[in-house]
Write a protein that holds these residues in place. Structure first.
Motif, short mmCIF file in Angstrom:
data_model
loop_
_atom_site.label_atom_id
_atom_site.label_comp_id
_atom_site.label_asym_id
_atom_site.label_seq_id
_atom_site.Cartn_x
_atom_site.Cartn_y
_atom_site.Cartn_z
N VAL A 84 4.24 -1.56 -3.69
CA VAL A 84 3.60 -2.40 -2.68
C VAL A 84 4.50 -3.57 -2.27
CG1 VAL A 84 1.62 -3.87 -2.16
CG2 VAL A 84 1.30 -1.75 -3.44
N THR A 85 5.12 -4.23 -3.26
CA THR A 85 5.97 -5.38 -2.97
C THR A 85 7.13 -4.98 -2.05
OG1 THR A 85 5.43 -6.37 -5.10
CG2 THR A 85 7.39 -7.19 -3.97
N SER A 86 7.76 -3.85 -2.36
CA SER A 86 8.87 -3.37 -1.54
C SER A 86 8.41 -2.94 -0.16
CB SER A 86 9.58 -2.20 -2.24
OG SER A 86 10.09 -2.60 -3.49
N ASP A 87 7.21 -2.38 -0.07
CA ASP A 87 6.73 -1.91 1.22
C ASP A 87 6.46 -3.06 2.18
OD1 ASP A 87 5.87 0.39 2.85
OD2 ASP A 87 3.94 -0.65 2.82
N VAL A 88 6.01 -4.20 1.65
CA VAL A 88 5.82 -5.37 2.50
C VAL A 88 7.15 -5.78 3.13
CG1 VAL A 88 5.24 -7.83 2.51
CG2 VAL A 88 3.79 -6.21 1.28
N LEU A 89 8.21 -5.76 2.32
CA LEU A 89 9.54 -6.11 2.82
C LEU A 89 10.05 -5.07 3.82
CD1 LEU A 89 11.12 -7.27 -0.55
CD2 LEU A 89 10.34 -8.73 1.32
N LEU A 90 9.74 -3.79 3.56
CA LEU A 90 10.16 -2.73 4.49
C LEU A 90 9.47 -2.91 5.84
CD1 LEU A 90 11.58 -0.11 5.24
CD2 LEU A 90 9.69 1.14 4.17
N ALA A 91 8.18 -3.19 5.83
CA ALA A 91 7.46 -3.39 7.08
C ALA A 91 8.06 -4.54 7.88
CB ALA A 91 5.98 -3.65 6.79
N PRO A 114 6.56 12.69 -2.30
CA PRO A 114 5.84 11.45 -1.99
C PRO A 114 5.85 10.42 -3.14
CG PRO A 114 4.28 13.07 -2.77
CD PRO A 114 5.65 13.71 -2.87
N SER A 115 6.68 10.66 -4.17
CA SER A 115 6.62 9.77 -5.33
C SER A 115 7.02 8.34 -5.00
CB SER A 115 7.51 10.32 -6.45
OG SER A 115 8.86 10.39 -6.02
N LEU A 116 8.06 8.19 -4.15
CA LEU A 116 8.53 6.86 -3.79
C LEU A 116 8.27 6.55 -2.32
CD1 LEU A 116 9.98 4.24 -4.45
CD2 LEU A 116 12.16 5.40 -4.06
N PHE A 117 8.55 7.51 -1.45
CA PHE A 117 8.33 7.33 -0.01
C PHE A 117 7.20 8.24 0.47
CE2 PHE A 117 12.86 6.35 -0.62
CZ PHE A 117 12.89 5.06 -0.13
N GLN A 118 6.44 7.74 1.43
CA GLN A 118 5.38 8.55 2.05
C GLN A 118 5.52 8.43 3.56
OE1 GLN A 118 1.60 7.37 0.37
NE2 GLN A 118 2.11 8.19 -1.64
N ASP A 119 5.59 9.58 4.23
CA ASP A 119 5.79 9.61 5.68
C ASP A 119 4.42 9.58 6.35
OD1 ASP A 119 6.96 9.73 8.12
OD2 ASP A 119 7.40 11.88 8.05
N ARG A 120 3.93 8.39 6.64
CA ARG A 120 2.63 8.22 7.24
C ARG A 120 2.70 8.38 8.76
NH1 ARG A 120 -0.57 5.25 3.60
NH2 ARG A 120 -0.09 6.06 1.50
N ILE A 121 1.53 8.37 9.40
CA ILE A 121 1.47 8.60 10.85
C ILE A 121 2.25 7.53 11.61
CG2 ILE A 121 -0.07 8.63 12.85
CD1 ILE A 121 -2.17 9.93 11.08
N GLU A 122 2.10 6.25 11.20
CA GLU A 122 2.74 5.18 11.95
C GLU A 122 4.18 4.94 11.50
OE1 GLU A 122 2.11 0.46 13.10
OE2 GLU A 122 0.53 1.59 12.12
N ARG A 123 4.42 4.95 10.18
CA ARG A 123 5.77 4.69 9.68
C ARG A 123 5.90 5.19 8.26
NH1 ARG A 123 6.16 0.69 5.88
NH2 ARG A 123 4.43 -0.79 5.72
N VAL A 124 7.14 5.25 7.78
CA VAL A 124 7.39 5.57 6.39
C VAL A 124 7.00 4.37 5.52
CG1 VAL A 124 9.79 4.74 6.44
CG2 VAL A 124 9.12 6.48 4.77
N THR A 125 6.42 4.64 4.37
CA THR A 125 6.03 3.57 3.46
C THR A 125 6.64 3.79 2.09
OG1 THR A 125 4.01 4.71 2.74
CG2 THR A 125 3.81 3.25 4.66
N VAL A 126 6.68 2.69 1.30
CA VAL A 126 7.16 2.75 -0.08
C VAL A 126 5.95 2.60 -0.99
CG1 VAL A 126 8.74 1.75 -1.78
CG2 VAL A 126 9.31 1.67 0.65
N THR A 127 5.87 3.41 -2.03
CA THR A 127 4.71 3.34 -2.92
C THR A 127 4.66 2.03 -3.70
OG1 THR A 127 5.97 4.58 -4.59
CG2 THR A 127 4.52 5.84 -3.16
#
Length: 364
Positions: A224-231, A209-222
């Motif tokens: 924050v800036t990158s995760d906004v772009l991923l979403a 889970p250091s970089l990616f986290q497999d959440r219930i709805e979707r995979v996320t990036v730890t």
């Protein structure tokens, strides 16, 4: 000839479709003909209908079903899920006669297009989704009789096993796709739905889970800036976008900078049983040197001109010098640089320099 013998060729075709999903439209047509109906539908189900395969006679109708919102208003699916019956059910098992006579979907869609009555079943999948098989009947032929329901129930175990086989084959295909990336030294995962990890290779799993986290709805990036772009990229992919999105991930003390590519899954690759929506590919950026223009082009989906500008900026070449070297005016270079920043998800020139130099960056 017994009834079982009569359906034996159709049963063989059902199992063939379990191994070769492209055969389902023809099998649905054969199944409809065998029970005196009009073709058929096979839906993926997850909080509503998510995708579908249909027999040929409904090729023009299915786009209307999705486009005009009839799929979301169909009263049968939630009723069938609540009933939880391990067999085929008819309209009258789910709705009253008054509801059928007055329901908007029945009056203004189904009967408008000749689908007066239906029989259907829901088959759970190991992935937590379900497959719904729906066999329509023209209103002139009246409600689906119990004899037809009995015939369909006799075929249901074969349909369930074929669907489960197709689901398993789809998972193995997704896993093989992720493992193929590992051979290239790239972490990768296949996503389904709104971005849930369906299959991933070992290199990708090592980043959880250091970089990616497999959440219930979707995979996320730890990050924050990158995760906004991923979403944002996953939302565009789900909405039917076909463009590969490349997202920079900042370096840390123990991790080189990386680029995350979101590759939409389209066409035959997005079959109804796996419902894969995107492929994630992680490309580490070498700290040792500014990548070549060709590598930059592949990393960020840049045009050749944009890649040359990105490489020049990474080497701290000025805009004026880049303009002179390429024989264009400085405004053209500025426009190309703006495109590079947009495609890499950055807002400032210095962030691009930092990324290509292997240093951590933060938006701001």
């Amino acid at each position: 000839m017994s009834e079982s013998d009569h359906f034996e060729p159709l049963i063989d075709r059902i199992y063939e479709a379990g191994l070769i999903p492209s055969l389902w439209p023809a099998v649905l047509g054969e199944l409809g003909a065998a029970i005196g109906g009009n073709g058929g539908f096979l839906f993926g189900v997850r909080d509503g209908y998510t995708s579908a395969v249909n027999s040929a006679e409904y090729d023009q109708l299915m786009p209307v079903f999705w486009r005009d919102g009839w799929s979301e208003r169909d009263p049968n699916l939630p009723r069938a899920i609540a009933l939880n019956h391990a067999g085929f059910v008819t309209d009258y098992d789910l709705l009253s006669e008054e509801e059928i006579a007055t329901n908007d979907v029945y009056c203004n869609f189904y009967r408008k297009y000749g689908i007066g009555y239906r029989a259907g079943t829901i088959i759970p999948m190991p992935t937590g989704d379900s497959i719904a098989i729906v066999m329509p009947r023209h209103q002139d032929h009246g409600p689906v009789p119990q004899q037809v329901v009995d015939l369909l129930d006799g075929l249901r175990p074969h349909l369930a096993r074929a669907s489960l086989a197709a689901n398993r084959i789809g998972f193995e295909r997704a896993r093989a796709q992720a493992d193929a990336l590992q051979v290239l030294g790239l972490p990768g995962a296949v996503l389904r739905g709104r971005g849930k990890v369906f299959a991933a290779n070992g290199l990708f799993e090592a980043l959880v889970p250091s970089l990616f986290q497999d959440r219930i709805e979707r995979v996320t990036v730890t990050d924050v800036t990158s995760d906004v772009l991923l979403a944002e990229a996953l939302g565009q992919s789900l909405a039917g976008g076909r463009t590969v999105k490349s997202i920079p991930i900042a370096a840390t003390a123990d991790r080189v900078p990386m680029v995350l590519h979101v590759v939409p899954v389209r066409g035959d690759a997005r079959d109804i049983f796996t419902q894969a929506t995107a492929l994630l590919v992680v490309t580490p950026v070498d700290r040792a040197a500014v990548p070549t223009a060709e590598v930059l082009q592949g990393l960020f989906d840049l045009t050749p001109a944009e890649a040359r500008v990105a490489r020049g900026i990474g080497q701290t070449v000025t805009i004026d010098a880049l303009a002179n070297a390429t024989g264009v005016n400085r405004e053209t270079v500025r426009s190309q640089l703006k495109a590079v920043l947009s495609k890499t998800g950055l807002s400032r020139q210095q962030e691009l320099v930092s990324l290509l130099a292997g240093k951590a960056f933060r938006g701001g």
